[in-house]
Structures are given as C-alpha cells and as structure tokens.
Design a protein around this motif. Structure first.
Motif, PDB file in Angstrom:
ATOM      1  N   ASN A 198      -4.081   1.580   1.965  1.00  0.00           N
ATOM      2  CA  ASN A 198      -4.713   2.467   2.937  1.00  0.00           C
ATOM      3  C   ASN A 198      -4.458   3.908   2.493  1.00  0.00           C
ATOM      4  N   GLU A 199      -4.634   4.858   3.382  1.00  0.00           N
ATOM      5  CA  GLU A 199      -4.566   6.271   2.986  1.00  0.00           C
ATOM      6  C   GLU A 199      -3.210   6.692   2.439  1.00  0.00           C
ATOM      7  N   THR A 200      -2.127   6.099   2.934  1.00  0.00           N
ATOM      8  CA  THR A 200      -0.795   6.584   2.570  1.00  0.00           C
ATOM      9  C   THR A 200       0.107   5.528   1.965  1.00  0.00           C
ATOM     10  N   ASN A 201      -0.360   4.290   1.818  1.00  0.00           N
ATOM     11  CA  ASN A 201       0.481   3.218   1.292  1.00  0.00           C
ATOM     12  C   ASN A 201      -0.169   2.581   0.068  1.00  0.00           C
ATOM     13  N   LEU A 202       0.641   2.355  -0.948  1.00  0.00           N
ATOM     14  CA  LEU A 202       0.140   1.766  -2.192  1.00  0.00           C
ATOM     15  C   LEU A 202       0.941   0.515  -2.540  1.00  0.00           C
ATOM     16  N   ILE A 203       0.333  -0.339  -3.381  1.00  0.00           N
ATOM     17  CA  ILE A 203       0.943  -1.609  -3.765  1.00  0.00           C
ATOM     18  C   ILE A 203       1.389  -1.533  -5.217  1.00  0.00           C
ATOM     19  N   SER A 204       2.628  -1.935  -5.466  1.00  0.00           N
ATOM     20  CA  SER A 204       3.178  -2.014  -6.816  1.00  0.00           C
ATOM     21  C   SER A 204       3.753  -3.408  -7.032  1.00  0.00           C
ATOM     22  N   GLY A 205       4.201  -3.677  -8.252  1.00  0.00           N
ATOM     23  CA  GLY A 205       4.746  -4.994  -8.554  1.00  0.00           C
ATOM     24  C   GLY A 205       6.099  -4.924  -9.216  1.00  0.00           C
ATOM     25  N   SER A 217       7.096 -12.982  -9.193  1.00  0.00           N
ATOM     26  CA  SER A 217       6.445 -11.689  -8.995  1.00  0.00           C
ATOM     27  C   SER A 217       6.630 -11.259  -7.548  1.00  0.00           C
ATOM     28  N   VAL A 218       7.083 -10.029  -7.359  1.00  0.00           N
ATOM     29  CA  VAL A 218       7.236  -9.464  -6.028  1.00  0.00           C
ATOM     30  C   VAL A 218       6.279  -8.292  -5.901  1.00  0.00           C
ATOM     31  N   LEU A 219       5.465  -8.295  -4.864  1.00  0.00           N
ATOM     32  CA  LEU A 219       4.521  -7.217  -4.611  1.00  0.00           C
ATOM     33  C   LEU A 219       5.058  -6.366  -3.464  1.00  0.00           C
ATOM     34  N   TRP A 220       5.142  -5.049  -3.712  1.00  0.00           N
ATOM     35  CA  TRP A 220       5.776  -4.124  -2.774  1.00  0.00           C
ATOM     36  C   TRP A 220       4.747  -3.174  -2.173  1.00  0.00           C
ATOM     37  N   LEU A 221       4.947  -2.839  -0.905  1.00  0.00           N
ATOM     38  CA  LEU A 221       4.168  -1.803  -0.238  1.00  0.00           C
ATOM     39  C   LEU A 221       5.010  -0.531  -0.199  1.00  0.00           C
ATOM     40  N   ASN A 222       4.463   0.555  -0.728  1.00  0.00           N
ATOM     41  CA  ASN A 222       5.213   1.803  -0.875  1.00  0.00           C
ATOM     42  C   ASN A 222       4.513   2.940  -0.138  1.00  0.00           C
ATOM     43  N   ASN A 223       5.301   3.759   0.534  1.00  0.00           N
ATOM     44  CA  ASN A 223       4.762   4.963   1.149  1.00  0.00           C
ATOM     45  C   ASN A 223       4.609   6.039   0.074  1.00  0.00           C
ATOM     46  N   ALA A 224       3.470   6.723   0.079  1.00  0.00           N
ATOM     47  CA  ALA A 224       3.201   7.731  -0.954  1.00  0.00           C
ATOM     48  C   ALA A 224       4.109   8.950  -0.832  1.00  0.00           C
ATOM     49  N   VAL A 236       9.431   1.665   1.781  1.00  0.00           N
ATOM     50  CA  VAL A 236       9.042   0.533   0.944  1.00  0.00           C
ATOM     51  C   VAL A 236       9.288  -0.755   1.724  1.00  0.00           C
ATOM     52  N   LYS A 237       8.427  -1.756   1.483  1.00  0.00           N
ATOM     53  CA  LYS A 237       8.580  -3.058   2.137  1.00  0.00           C
ATOM     54  C   LYS A 237       8.009  -4.135   1.226  1.00  0.00           C
ATOM     55  N   ARG A 238       8.682  -5.271   1.189  1.00  0.00           N
ATOM     56  CA  ARG A 238       8.192  -6.368   0.372  1.00  0.00           C
ATOM     57  C   ARG A 238       7.019  -7.048   1.067  1.00  0.00           C
ATOM     58  N   LEU A 239       5.908  -7.173   0.355  1.00  0.00           N
ATOM     59  CA  LEU A 239       4.728  -7.865   0.888  1.00  0.00           C
ATOM     60  C   LEU A 239       4.785  -9.355   0.608  1.00  0.00           C
ATOM     61  N   PHE A 240       4.816  -9.728  -0.672  1.00  0.00           N
ATOM     62  CA  PHE A 240       4.759 -11.136  -1.057  1.00  0.00           C
ATOM     63  C   PHE A 240       5.696 -11.387  -2.234  1.00  0.00           C
ATOM     64  N   LYS A 241       6.166 -12.625  -2.294  1.00  0.00           N
ATOM     65  CA  LYS A 241       7.040 -13.074  -3.371  1.00  0.00           C
ATOM     66  C   LYS A 241       6.474 -14.388  -3.888  1.00  0.00           C
ATOM     67  N   GLN A 397       1.011  -6.213   8.383  1.00  0.00           N
ATOM     68  CA  GLN A 397       1.640  -6.071   7.075  1.00  0.00           C
ATOM     69  C   GLN A 397       1.233  -4.775   6.369  1.00  0.00           C
ATOM     70  N   MET A 398       0.372  -3.981   6.988  1.00  0.00           N
ATOM     71  CA  MET A 398      -0.201  -2.824   6.315  1.00  0.00           C
ATOM     72  C   MET A 398       0.579  -1.543   6.550  1.00  0.00           C
ATOM     73  N   THR A 399       1.839  -1.650   6.908  1.00  0.00           N
ATOM     74  CA  THR A 399       2.697  -0.499   7.108  1.00  0.00           C
ATOM     75  C   THR A 399       4.084  -0.813   6.578  1.00  0.00           C
ATOM     76  N   THR A 400       4.815   0.207   6.173  1.00  0.00           N
ATOM     77  CA  THR A 400       6.176  -0.004   5.683  1.00  0.00           C
ATOM     78  C   THR A 400       7.181  -0.107   6.824  1.00  0.00           C
ATOM     79  N   ALA A 401       6.726   0.036   8.067  1.00  0.00           N
ATOM     80  CA  ALA A 401       7.630  -0.107   9.205  1.00  0.00           C
ATOM     81  C   ALA A 401       8.126  -1.548   9.283  1.00  0.00           C
ATOM     82  N   GLY A 402       9.337  -1.722   9.799  1.00  0.00           N
ATOM     83  CA  GLY A 402       9.905  -3.055   9.910  1.00  0.00           C
ATOM     84  C   GLY A 402      10.927  -3.308   8.828  1.00  0.00           C
TER      85      GLY A 402
END
Length: 590
Positions: A198-205, A217-224, A236-241, A397-402
């Motif tokens: 989304n506008e402020t969160n990106l996905i890395s691996g 493989s772990v996919l992470w959600l990161n705040n810009a 940062v928050k883990r999305l999927f493993k 899942q679309m926010t790093t909150a939590g």
C-alpha cells in the motif's frame, strides 16, 4: 478526406500492401482502388475481409469490443502502436536493467549496472531530473524500482555486497519530494525484488537454510518510514513463512488488487467465461500438457508425505515420519535413497504436519473486496523458478500493527501453505499484471515435454523461444494461447529476468535477440519489433498514454517510442521557421 468513422485515412501505400493479400484482387485494380480510397473506406465488409487476411487471424476471433468498425481497427493497429523511435537516452554508462513509470505518468525511474537509479521527467523531450548513486551503501547495482500508489515514494531494489563478498539484496525507499533516502531493508535472495503493498508498507524477503536443498522463505511487511516512527510502534511484521523443497526459493514478488476484477479494462475470454473453482487443498494448474487426457495422467510432483509408508490410510504425518525413520533403521526402504532424496522426503513429511492449511475459497466473491493477492515465482522440483505461487493477503494483514511475528501460531502451523499454484513447466523469466490487475502475463522458456527431473541441482534444458502466457486471476485459468516471437539464449544457470509490461490494449516485452516486442492483447498478434544493439531487459508503457513506450537495454540506452499518430500530431504543433525573405522584411520594418 476522412472515413465514415472519423480520423485520418490510411496512406495509399498501406492500402496497396494490404490489398495484395486478397486473392481475387488484380494488381492493376489495386492502383485504381487506391485512387478512390474514399469509397473503399466506407466498405465495412471489405475492411473485415482485409483485416482477417492481413493479420492472419482466425475468423472465430470477434472484433475488439471497443471498436465501432473494422476500418477503425485497421486504423488503431496501424496508427497507435508506439513503434517510432523519437529519442535515445544515454545518461547511464552501463547496462540498463529496469524501467518504471509513476502512476501519474509524469516521471519514470531507471535502474542500471552502473549502480544508479535515475529519475526522469516525462515531457515532450524527456530530461533527467535526478540521479542517486547507491555505491556508498555497498550496493553492486540497482535492478528494480516501483512508485507507491500516490507517487510520493520510490522503492529501489538492488544487489548488496556484504562481508566476504557475499551478495544479498537490499531495498531502499526514496522520497520524491526531495530525493532523500528514508530507509533501507535487507532483501534475500536479491531477486525477490520487493514491492509495495500500500502507500506506506512494502514487502521484502528473507531466506533461511534448513538443509542442503531445503530452506524457508519469510516474507516481511515493512513500514517505509522506519527511521522516524515511535519506538512503541512496529515498523516490521512477518507476513508468511513458507518452506522450500529441492533448492527452490520464493522470488519476484508482486501484489494484485482484487477489487477491480468485475470491471476489467479488456475482457480477454471472448469464447466463454471460465468457471471459477476452489478446493480445500492447494490447486495446481499444470501447463506441461496439451490435452485434457494428458492432464489426467500423474505429474511429477513431490510425493504426498507418508502415503506409501503404512497400510492404514488414517495414519498421521507425525506417525508417518516416525515410521519412515524406523524403516530406514531396519533397512526396509527400497530402493536405497540418495542423500538429496532423503532430505526431500524428510522435509515433505515435516511440512505436512507443520503447515497451516490453505484458504478454503481463494477466488474473490465480493466485487468490493479489499483482498489482495501476493504473487511470486517458486518451485517444487528444482532451483529454477517453474511455478507461480499465490497467497491471499487479508485486510488485517496489511499493516505492521500487531505482533512483530504476525499471528500467533500453533505448533502444527509453523509454515504457511500456498493458496494456489500454477505450474508453468519451464523456467519463468518475467511477470507483469494488466492495469486492472485482472490478468497475469508470464514470460517462460519451456522444458522438454516429457522431461523427468532426478537431480534438483540440474534442471532440464530450456527452449530458446519465449512463451508469453496469460492467466485470468479471477478464475485462475489460462485464457489465451501463449504468445511467441521473442527469443532468449542463456542457459539455466545464467538465465536472467526479462521485464514485460501491459497496457489497456497492448503487451510488450524485452528479449535477448536485441529487440523489444509489442502484441495486441485482444487479437494475440505481434505488431512491432523495436531494435536495440544488445539485449532488451525491460519495457514500460506510460500508464496514461499507451502510445508511449520505453525500452531499456544492455547497450546502456533507454529508447523512447511513440505511435505514428502521436508523432504526426507533435510535428504539426511545431512552429515552422519563417522564410529568409520574410524575416528580412520584418527586420527592415523594425
């Protein structure tokens, strides 16, 4: 003079060429017809006949849904293809690897082996606006970029040189307001590339080795904005493993928005609407067969863990793993397994008992759904990417909150399963979404039809021809025969990504044969070849004007291509120089 549909008529030379495709037209008669083309332009039946014969299209293919006449279709395919080179940008001093436009179309970014990302202003004459050198951050080169949805931030992905010359990846976020570097995120392997959610969160691996050919493989959600957030707010928050078998890894992530599926820009399935299907297990769609009978035959996929180890069909995966070890110790496993086969079998048994089941209904049912798909390349037989994995991202899942590690997991849900898998039966070298995110276009180089992979470190040979597949993400089905024209020559171990792009009516791709290619999405025909002096790595349509296309090449050049119509309009707008006599008279008066 204008045709009944409006707009300038085709030149006589073009009419002459297309009339030669009619068997019953005499060459001498063609000249007469060209002199009277104003009458021909109103003959709809003749234009239809010309269209099918000239472009060699099956008559089962209907006219483009937006066209009002066959003449208009001829005019569109002749006059609106960006096939005229109008500018060559040579500010990079090494191979140019990737191009990306801002959503407004006002800017575009380029990445290169010279380790810079350059921002360009898209005006009548394109000019360089800014250049960022990433070498001070130990980058080897930049490889990919993407603007966020409001064009305020630019994601830049590159190859990072770590200790002892080990190479990984890194993602940088650059502000478009003042071109400052806001944050950096590690990205492994580097060809995950990364993308905006989304506008402020990106996905890395990230990649964790479990065995010689097994990894996670772990996919992470990161705040810009990681450097300026409060210490009490997660950045940062883990999305999927996801567990990887047989040396495969997750690469090339992208996000598709499901909210526009019911109103696509162009509906490709003109024969029938394919029925959506979903099952309680992860469905696999295999492109390795050419018929329904072949698809019914068993495929070479990892064996279901523990299936052959007991006489009781109700045995659990945990019991199956114990039984498997007992069989090994007592010598009951025949034939003898290699170390690689043993590792894969143990990993399959473990993953079966430690994986969260897939979503029961992947296909979106609500047209206003905020669900998104995470799409990536993966595999199950060898290290070369030969499958497309799809995982649904839910709104929460679309926010790093939590929790930083995402949802709390039970012991039997250590890994996430894929919701859908598409087997390409070949090496995937490119992916791109249509502007409405309804269709996924995939570049691949096919394996031999009946190949069997016995060693995951030695994938099958790949074809020189590149197949461009088209999948409907609403139905999870292939909807077009593969497009062909472009070629590649590097073997498996040297194969690299060739970026493609899709506009409302066209799809374009680079190739290793020193050309870019443009196809019509509706008619499935190749319309243009765009020449470079070396491999064409990336192409990009302007999101607001599909008659503007950029191509990037190993020849260190970015070429700008516009349509004949656009070039004609721009030339008409240019002021004509005054004649010398007129200028002299005006000077005398003054």
């Amino acid at each position: 003079m204008e045709a009944g549909g409006g707009g300038p008529l085709l030149p006589d030379s073009v009419l002459y060429e297309i009339f030669l495709y009619l068997d019953h037209v005499d060459v001498l008669a063609v000249g007469l017809v060209c002199q009277q083309w104003h009458a021909v332009a109103r003959d709809e039946f003749l234009w239809k006949e010309l269209f099918y014969r000239y472009y060699r299209i099956s008559r089962e293919v209907p006219r483009h849904p937006a066209a009002v006449s066959w003449y208009d279709e001829f005019q569109r395919l002749y006059d609106t293809i960006p096939c005229i080179e109008v500018q060559a940008l040579k500010e990079h001093n090494d191979q140019v690897l990737h191009l990306s436009f801002s959503h407004s179309g006002c800017l575009f970014a380029s990445c290169s082996k010279d380790c810079t990302v350059k921002i360009w202003s898209n005006e009548l004459d394109i000019s360089l606006q800014h250049s960022s050198n990433m070498r001070p951050y130990n980058w080897s080169y930049t490889q990919f970029s993407q603007f966020n949805s409001d064009d305020s931030l630019l994601l830049v992905s590159g190859v990072f040189v770590g200790p002892h010359n080990s190479s990984s990846g890194e993602i940088a976020v650059i502000s478009m307001e003042n071109f400052t570097l806001l944050s950096r995120v590690r990205n492994k392997p580097y060809d995950v590339f990364g993308c905006w959610l989304n506008e402020t969160n990106l996905i890395s691996g990230n990649l964790h080795r479990i065995g010689r050919i097994t990894s996670c493989s772990v996919l992470w959600l990161n705040n810009a904005f990681q450097g300026i957030e409060s210490e009490n707010v997660n950045v940062v928050k883990r999305l999927f493993k996801i567990q990887n078998l047989n040396a495969s890894t997750i690469r090339t992530v992208m996000v598709a928005d499901c909210s526009r599926y019911d109103s696509p820009d162009l509906l490709l399935d003109y024969e029938e609407q394919l029925a959506a299907s979903s099952t309680s297990t992860c469905p696999v769609f295999d492109l390795g067969s050419d018929s329904e009978e072949e698809e019914a035959k068993p495929k070479q996929t990892p064996e279901p863990a523990g299936q052959e180890l007991t006489d009781d069909g109700d045995v659990t995966a945990e019991d199956g793993l114990q039984q498997f070890f007992d069989d090994i110790m007592e010598g009951r496993v025949r034939p003898a397994m290699t170390e690689t086969e043993l590792e894969t079998k143990v990993a399959e048994l473990f993953i079966r008992n430690r994986t969260k089941p897939p979503e029961l209904n992947l296909l979106p049912t609500d047209s206003n759904s905020k669900t998104k798909y995470l799409i990536f390349t993966t595999g199950c037989l060898t290290y070369s990417p030969h499958q497309i994995g799809i995982k649904r991202i839910l709104p929460h899942q679309m926010t790093t909150a939590g929790p930083v590690l995402g949802e709390e997991r039970r012991s039997d849900e250590f890994f996430d399963s894929l919701d859908h898998v598409i087997d390409i039966h070949g090496h995937i070298i490119g992916m791109g979404l249509s502007p409405d995110h309804r269709y996924l276009y995939v570049n691949s180089r096919a394996w031999p039809r009946d190949c069997v992979i016995s060693d995951p470190m030695q994938p099958p040979p790949i074809a020189e021809e590149i197949d461009l597949h088209v999948f409907d993400l609403k139905t999870m089905k292939e909807v077009k025969r593969a497009l062909r024209a472009h070629r590649a020559y590097t073997p498996n171990e040297e194969c690299f990504f060739i970026f493609l792009d899709v506009s409302r009516d066209f799809v374009a791709s680079g190739a290793e044969d020193r050309h870019g290619y443009i196809w019509d999405r509706h008619y499935n025909i190749c319309l243009a070849k765009l020449q470079h002096d070396n491999v064409v790595n990336s192409v990009a349509f302007s999101p607001v004007d599909q008659e503007l296309l950029l191509t990037a090449s190993d020849d260190a050049t970015i070429k700008v291509w516009r349509s004949p119509r656009t070039v004609r309009i721009q030339q008409a707008r240019k002021p004509r120089p005054r004649k010398l006599l007129f200028s002299w008279l005006m000077n005398q008066k003054s």
